[in-house]
Design a protein around this motif. Structure first.
Motif, PDB file in Angstrom:
ATOM      1  N   VAL A 119      -9.479  -0.684   1.472  1.00 49.07           N
ATOM      2  CA  VAL A 119      -8.494  -1.020   0.443  1.00 49.07           C
ATOM      3  C   VAL A 119      -8.406   0.118  -0.570  1.00 49.07           C
ATOM      4  N   HIS A 120      -7.178   0.526  -0.840  1.00 51.04           N
ATOM      5  CA  HIS A 120      -6.933   1.538  -1.869  1.00 51.04           C
ATOM      6  C   HIS A 120      -6.502   0.902  -3.181  1.00 51.04           C
ATOM      7  N   ILE A 129       0.586 -10.882  -4.644  1.00 47.76           N
ATOM      8  CA  ILE A 129      -0.500  -9.913  -4.505  1.00 47.76           C
ATOM      9  C   ILE A 129      -0.025  -8.833  -3.538  1.00 47.76           C
ATOM     10  N   ILE A 130      -0.207  -7.573  -3.922  1.00 50.65           N
ATOM     11  CA  ILE A 130       0.171  -6.437  -3.075  1.00 50.65           C
ATOM     12  C   ILE A 130      -1.092  -5.664  -2.747  1.00 50.65           C
ATOM     13  N   ILE A 131      -1.321  -5.443  -1.448  1.00 48.65           N
ATOM     14  CA  ILE A 131      -2.518  -4.739  -0.996  1.00 48.65           C
ATOM     15  C   ILE A 131      -2.079  -3.499  -0.234  1.00 48.65           C
ATOM     16  N   ARG A 132      -2.602  -2.348  -0.659  1.00 45.75           N
ATOM     17  CA  ARG A 132      -2.361  -1.097   0.073  1.00 45.75           C
ATOM     18  C   ARG A 132      -3.695  -0.693   0.679  1.00 45.75           C
ATOM     19  N   PHE A 133      -3.723  -0.565   2.021  1.00 48.43           N
ATOM     20  CA  PHE A 133      -4.993  -0.262   2.676  1.00 48.43           C
ATOM     21  C   PHE A 133      -4.769   0.500   3.976  1.00 48.43           C
ATOM     22  N   ASP A 134      -5.822   1.139   4.430  1.00 53.40           N
ATOM     23  CA  ASP A 134      -5.847   1.765   5.743  1.00 53.40           C
ATOM     24  C   ASP A 134      -6.679   0.886   6.651  1.00 53.40           C
TER      25      ASP A 134
END
Length: 184
Positions: A119-120, A129-134
């Motif tokens: 998770v970034h 909820i907004i999740i930015r991840f690799d």
């Protein structure tokens, strides 16, 4: 009859409106106070829901990172999940079962290891909820799988009821097209 210049007529009308609003607010102080109090009472509830939703998602991603399957407990049974983009998997899925069988399983069945999220950022705004991840994994042929994701969740009662996913669908499809599914 005296005709006032336009500026004076507008200024006079503005003053009259301002005086009327001021008098009304003096005449109705209870309504103004009640309205302010209601707004103040709603704000902490909204902030509490926001904190709770963020904590639920953060905990789920931590469990997922540790190897625990979290989607059964995170997604509402009737979740609406949309994968944006073009390709065979893009589209809207109308419940958890369809999403897992038609969108998730074609990929995960071709992975030798679970996807591990990194998770970034997690952003919270009320029930969104907004999740930015690799995500990384190893395919059944031994090749690496890497993808970048942005998921937008709409939460209700601690569950995801609506989700939008943005990811590299070419990377997804390459895994599906070039790797044999695991035998289950």
């Amino acid at each position: 009859m005296t005709i006032l210049p336009t500026y004076n007529r507008i200024a006079g009308a503005s003053r009259t409106a301002l005086i009327t609003v001021a008098l009304l607010s003096l005449a109705l102080p209870g309504a103004a106070i009640a309205n302010t109090a209601a707004t103040q009472l709603q704000a902490p509830d909204s902030a509490a829901v926001e904190r709770q939703n963020r904590a639920i998602v953060e905990a789920a991603f931590e469990k997922w990172r540790g190897g625990t399957y979290v989607f059964a407990e995170l997604l509402a049974p009737d979740v609406v999940w949309t994968i944006h983009g073009s390709g065979p998997v893009a589209g809207t899925y109308r419940n958890q079962k369809d999403f897992i069988e038609q969108a998730s399983r074609p990929l995960t069945s071709r992975l030798a290891t679970p996807v591990v999220p990194e998770v970034h950022d997690i952003f919270a705004d009320g029930d969104t909820i907004i999740i930015r991840f690799d995500g990384t994994a190893t395919t059944t042929s031994g090749a690496p799988y890497r993808n970048q994701f942005v998921w937008i969740f709409k939460m209700k009662d601690g569950l995801v009821v609506n989700a939008e996913a943005f990811l590299d669908l070419v990377a997804y499809q390459q895994v599906v097209d070039n790797n044999a599914p695991r035998s289950e």
